[in-house]
Design a protein around this motif. Structure first.
Motif, short mmCIF file in Angstrom:
data_model
loop_
_atom_site.label_atom_id
_atom_site.label_comp_id
_atom_site.label_asym_id
_atom_site.label_seq_id
_atom_site.Cartn_x
_atom_site.Cartn_y
_atom_site.Cartn_z
N ASP A 1 -5.29 9.06 0.62
CA ASP A 1 -5.01 8.16 0.10
C ASP A 1 -3.94 7.65 0.78
N TYR A 2 -3.25 8.26 1.83
CA TYR A 2 -2.16 7.58 2.37
C TYR A 2 -2.05 7.07 3.59
N GLU A 3 -2.42 5.90 3.96
CA GLU A 3 -1.98 5.17 5.33
C GLU A 3 -1.14 6.29 6.58
N PHE A 4 -1.34 7.52 7.08
CA PHE A 4 -0.27 8.41 8.03
C PHE A 4 0.28 7.16 9.51
N VAL A 5 1.85 6.97 10.09
CA VAL A 5 2.36 6.22 10.66
C VAL A 5 2.99 7.01 11.86
N PHE A 6 2.10 6.57 13.23
CA PHE A 6 3.27 7.73 13.46
C PHE A 6 4.89 6.48 13.98
N GLY B 1 0.91 -0.99 -0.01
CA GLY B 1 0.04 -0.61 -0.11
C GLY B 1 1.18 1.29 -0.27
N LYS B 2 0.55 2.18 0.44
CA LYS B 2 0.90 3.60 0.04
C LYS B 2 0.63 4.47 1.55
N HIS B 3 2.06 4.44 2.23
CA HIS B 3 1.60 5.08 3.43
C HIS B 3 3.07 5.90 3.97
N ILE B 4 3.07 6.77 4.54
CA ILE B 4 3.63 8.03 5.29
C ILE B 4 4.17 7.68 6.76
N PHE B 5 5.36 7.99 6.42
CA PHE B 5 5.71 7.43 8.36
C PHE B 5 6.74 8.92 8.69
N LEU B 6 5.59 8.92 9.58
CA LEU B 6 5.87 10.29 10.74
C LEU B 6 7.22 9.85 11.84
N PHE B 7 7.84 10.55 11.92
CA PHE B 7 9.37 10.35 12.66
C PHE B 7 8.75 11.37 13.49
N SER B 8 8.93 11.13 14.99
CA SER B 8 8.28 11.74 16.09
C SER B 8 8.62 11.59 17.71
#
Length: 105
Positions: A47-52, A17-24
């Motif tokens: 359309d992206y799944e965001f992942v912390f 799939g399409k993911h955006i990883f947020l590093f925090s």
């Protein structure tokens, strides 16, 4: 926004799939600045799944991906890195949205 729980989960998400990883991290003041508007960004780019990704919990992953500043973002689709917005600088909503739009350009 989903929270990353394991390296296995990272590999699974990255490759499917399409993911955006947020590093925090909880202690990061610049990360707190983006918190109020991130739900809007997540909704706008559904359309992206965001992942912390908690930088302190996944420090080895951060080293592997050359994440040396937070908050930072990396986009993946089906295992391929689409782009990255990685720096130790404070980020604005517009900069984050410009980054996300550049992934599909």
């Amino acid at each position: 926004m989903k929270k990353l729980e394991s390296m296995e989960q990272f590999e699974q998400l990255k490759n499917n799939g399409k993911h955006i990883f947020l590093f925090s991290a909880d202690w990061c003041p610049d990360c707190r600045v983006i918190e109020p508007f991130m739900p809007e960004v997540v909704e706008k780019y559904s359309d992206y799944e965001f992942v912390f990704v908690d930088r302190d919990k996944f420090i080895d992953l951060c080293k592997e991906l050359d994440i040396f500043g937070i908050p930072s973002f990396i986009g993946f689709e089906e295992g391929k890195e689409l782009g990255r917005f990685v720096s130790k600088e404070r980020k604005t909503k517009q900069e984050i949205e410009d980054f996300i739009q550049s992934l599909s350009a």
